[in-house]
Design a protein around this motif. Structure first.
Motif, PDB file in Angstrom:
ATOM      1  N   ASP A   2       5.998 -13.606  15.028  1.00 20.52           N
ATOM      2  CA  ASP A   2       4.597 -14.033  14.952  1.00 20.52           C
ATOM      3  C   ASP A   2       3.731 -12.924  14.349  1.00 20.52           C
ATOM      4  O   ASP A   2       4.175 -11.797  14.156  1.00 20.52           O
ATOM      5  N   ILE A   3       2.493 -13.273  14.061  1.00 18.68           N
ATOM      6  CA  ILE A   3       1.587 -12.338  13.381  1.00 18.68           C
ATOM      7  C   ILE A   3       1.334 -11.081  14.221  1.00 18.68           C
ATOM      8  O   ILE A   3       1.267  -9.975  13.677  1.00 18.68           O
ATOM      9  N   ALA A   4       1.214 -11.219  15.545  1.00 18.81           N
ATOM     10  CA  ALA A   4       0.972 -10.047  16.399  1.00 18.81           C
ATOM     11  C   ALA A   4       2.128  -9.049  16.293  1.00 18.81           C
ATOM     12  O   ALA A   4       1.911  -7.847  16.124  1.00 18.81           O
ATOM     13  N   SER A   5       3.337  -9.564  16.382  1.00 18.81           N
ATOM     14  CA  SER A   5       4.517  -8.686  16.271  1.00 18.81           C
ATOM     15  C   SER A   5       4.596  -8.043  14.895  1.00 18.81           C
ATOM     16  O   SER A   5       4.966  -6.873  14.765  1.00 18.81           O
ATOM     17  N   PRO A 110       3.331  -8.610  22.712  1.00 16.24           N
ATOM     18  CA  PRO A 110       2.327  -8.643  21.641  1.00 16.24           C
ATOM     19  C   PRO A 110       0.998  -9.279  22.043  1.00 16.24           C
ATOM     20  O   PRO A 110      -0.026  -8.996  21.423  1.00 16.24           O
ATOM     21  N   LYS A 111       0.984 -10.096  23.089  1.00 13.70           N
ATOM     22  CA  LYS A 111      -0.273 -10.704  23.533  1.00 13.70           C
ATOM     23  C   LYS A 111      -1.263  -9.647  24.025  1.00 13.70           C
ATOM     24  O   LYS A 111      -2.463  -9.894  24.078  1.00 13.70           O
ATOM     25  N   LEU A 112      -0.753  -8.464  24.345  1.00 16.00           N
ATOM     26  CA  LEU A 112      -1.622  -7.369  24.780  1.00 16.00           C
ATOM     27  C   LEU A 112      -2.562  -6.898  23.674  1.00 16.00           C
ATOM     28  O   LEU A 112      -3.541  -6.209  23.953  1.00 16.00           O
ATOM     29  N   LEU A 113      -2.260  -7.256  22.426  1.00 15.54           N
ATOM     30  CA  LEU A 113      -3.136  -6.860  21.319  1.00 15.54           C
ATOM     31  C   LEU A 113      -4.567  -7.342  21.537  1.00 15.54           C
ATOM     32  O   LEU A 113      -5.511  -6.695  21.098  1.00 15.54           O
ATOM     33  N   LEU A 114      -4.722  -8.449  22.199  1.00 12.01           N
ATOM     34  CA  LEU A 114      -6.064  -8.988  22.440  1.00 12.01           C
ATOM     35  C   LEU A 114      -6.640  -8.563  23.787  1.00 12.01           C
ATOM     36  O   LEU A 114      -7.748  -8.950  24.137  1.00 12.01           O
ATOM     37  N   SER A 115      -5.894  -7.740  24.528  1.00 13.02           N
ATOM     38  CA  SER A 115      -6.408  -7.226  25.804  1.00 13.02           C
ATOM     39  C   SER A 115      -7.504  -6.197  25.548  1.00 13.02           C
ATOM     40  O   SER A 115      -7.649  -5.679  24.444  1.00 13.02           O
ATOM     41  N   GLN A 116      -8.270  -5.917  26.574  1.00 19.08           N
ATOM     42  CA  GLN A 116      -9.334  -4.906  26.498  1.00 19.08           C
ATOM     43  C   GLN A 116      -8.961  -3.761  27.450  1.00 19.08           C
ATOM     44  O   GLN A 116      -9.406  -3.718  28.591  1.00 19.08           O
ATOM     45  N   THR A 134     -10.707  -4.398  21.806  1.00 18.42           N
ATOM     46  CA  THR A 134      -9.345  -4.874  22.057  1.00 18.42           C
ATOM     47  C   THR A 134      -8.339  -3.803  21.643  1.00 18.42           C
ATOM     48  O   THR A 134      -8.658  -2.886  20.888  1.00 18.42           O
ATOM     49  N   ALA A 135      -7.119  -3.955  22.127  1.00 16.60           N
ATOM     50  CA  ALA A 135      -6.046  -3.039  21.727  1.00 16.60           C
ATOM     51  C   ALA A 135      -5.835  -3.112  20.217  1.00 16.60           C
ATOM     52  O   ALA A 135      -5.567  -2.093  19.570  1.00 16.60           O
ATOM     53  N   LEU A 136      -5.987  -4.286  19.635  1.00 19.61           N
ATOM     54  CA  LEU A 136      -5.850  -4.431  18.189  1.00 19.61           C
ATOM     55  C   LEU A 136      -6.904  -3.618  17.454  1.00 19.61           C
ATOM     56  O   LEU A 136      -6.582  -2.860  16.536  1.00 19.61           O
ATOM     57  N   ASN A 137      -8.158  -3.734  17.865  1.00 16.63           N
ATOM     58  CA  ASN A 137      -9.226  -2.980  17.222  1.00 16.63           C
ATOM     59  C   ASN A 137      -9.020  -1.477  17.406  1.00 16.63           C
ATOM     60  O   ASN A 137      -9.243  -0.691  16.481  1.00 16.63           O
ATOM     61  N   LEU A 138      -8.571  -1.084  18.575  1.00 12.14           N
ATOM     62  CA  LEU A 138      -8.283   0.319  18.842  1.00 12.14           C
ATOM     63  C   LEU A 138      -7.232   0.841  17.864  1.00 12.14           C
ATOM     64  O   LEU A 138      -7.403   1.898  17.258  1.00 12.14           O
TER      65      LEU A 138
END
Length: 169
Positions: A2-5, A110-116, A134-138
């Motif tokens: 998936d895209i997150a991975s 990978p769902k943690l990417l959207l966690s804060q 979010t972890a992604l933005n970080l």
């Protein structure tokens, strides 16, 4: 995949490459090269390494290991900061290891990417992200920040050494 991975894998490749090249550069420098700066307004490699390590601490180590943020950002940029070649190498390796370890942690879920991850922590200091990020933005911010400073390290090393030797493997 998936895209997150896919995003996480891309960042892992990027940071592993940055670690490799930056450590190769530091290995080629002298103690004097580590603390030299082009002028009084520029950072030395010691400053840049201290800053990269500080970023890894305040932005990732605090959430990954629940370590309080004890960073002294002003000290990272003190003109004349003293650091041995061995310290520069070790601090660089530590910083990248922390970043890569966090990405590997995200890779397991990978769902943690959207966690804060900072949401319930004290207010962030010295950061281009806030507690609601979010972890992604970080990690996007870390890609930009670390790449910017490793580029500076390589540039300062080239000023000092001229030709650098690269090991491609």
């Amino acid at each position: 995949m998936d895209i997150a991975s896919e995003v996480i894998e891309s960042m892992l490749v990027k940071f592993k490459s940055e670690r490799k090249w930056t450590l190769q550069v530091i290995e080629q420098l002298s103690e004097e090269d580590i603390t030299w700066s082009p002028n009084s307004e520029s950072n030395s490699i010691a400053n840049l390494v201290a800053h990269i390590r500080g970023c890894a601490h305040s932005r990732i180590e605090t959430i990954l290991f629940n370590i309080p943020d004890i960073r002294d950002r002003e000290k990272e940029f003190e003109h004349g900061l003293i650091m041995t070649k061995e310290q520069a190498y070790n601090k660089t390796k530590e910083a990248f290891d922390i970043i890569i370890q966090y990405l590997e942690h995200l890779n397991t879920n990978p769902k943690l990417l959207l966690s804060q991850p900072f949401l319930n922590l004290p207010p962030l200091t010295y950061s281009q992200v806030n507690n609601e990020t979010t972890a992604l933005n970080l990690m996007i911010a870390m890609v930009r920040e670390i790449h910017y400073h490793t580029g500076q390290i390589i540039y300062v090393a080239k000023i000092r050494k001229g030709q650098l030797v690269w090991q491609y493997d």
